[in-house]
Design a protein around this motif. Structure first.
Motif: not given
Length: 206
Positions: A27-28, A200-202, A77-79, A122-125
């Motif tokens: 996932l990195r 947009a990011v998915v 997501l933040a990374a 939730d994952l955005c938060r």
């Protein structure tokens, strides 16, 4: 409980952790630019194909009630956002005085209730970035599973509505993109309201 029901990795199913080391490593990988059959009107990046680890964590969040993994995908997501800002593909605090805000893609209210809440929100938060759940589906929207690009486009026509108008630039976020219909409808509604949609990011692309 771990003895009775051993914890399994959301990405690969191996016992022991919510998300194992090898899956965290997969996932990195940096986000890549992707295109879809339906024009989303904004640049779009994906963290990987809808297979293996990426498919596993999405199904865990979306269909299997795994709430714990949502908090672990948030930093991923933040990374990705930080990486895109460093490459100059998304505005950072120097480019825009107002921080970039994450806007989760709309989902059906019934689906969110069945999943223990909207997993994308939730994952955005969990990403620790500003979040505005600005969009929602009207009740007329039906499930998109099994629909082709044109049918999805018709299904979403005029059915995404704006709940709040975000301030400053925004980045749309979704779990998986297939045809691009949902993100296209979301971008259209936001742009019509005068919002600057930077992209947009998915988590994965199918």
């Amino acid at each position: 409980m771990d003895l009775l029901l051993p914890r399994r990795c959301a990405g690969c199913g191996d016992p022991g952790q919510v998300l194992c080391g090898p899956c965290r490593e997969r996932l990195r990988r940096p986000p890549v630019r992707v295109v879809t059959p339906v024009d989303t009107h904004v640049p779009m990046w994906s963290l990987g194909p809808y297979a293996g680890t990426h498919r596993g964590v999405i199904l865990a969040m979306k269909e299997r009630g795994n709430l714990a993994v949502r908090s672990l995908i948030g930093p991923v997501l933040a990374a990705a956002v930080t990486h895109l800002q460093a490459r100059g593909e998304l505005p950072d605090r120097i480019d825009a005085p107002v921080p970039l805000t994450l806007v989760p893609a709309p989902t059906r209210a019934r689906s969110a209730r069945l999943r223990g809440g909207d997993h994308v929100t939730d994952l955005c938060r969990a990403a620790g970035l500003p979040v505005t759940p600005a969009l929602r589906h009207r009740s007329t929207v039906r499930d998109q599973v099994g629909l082709d690009a044109e049918a999805r486009r018709r299904n979403l026509a005029g059915s995404v509505e704006l709940r709040h108008v975000p301030t400053g630039p925004v980045l749309l976020v979704d779990d998986v993109v297939t045809t691009g219909s949902t993100l296209a409808a979301a971008a259209e509604v936001l742009t019509a309201a005068g919002v600057t949609v930077c992209g947009a990011v998915v988590i994965a692309h199918a």
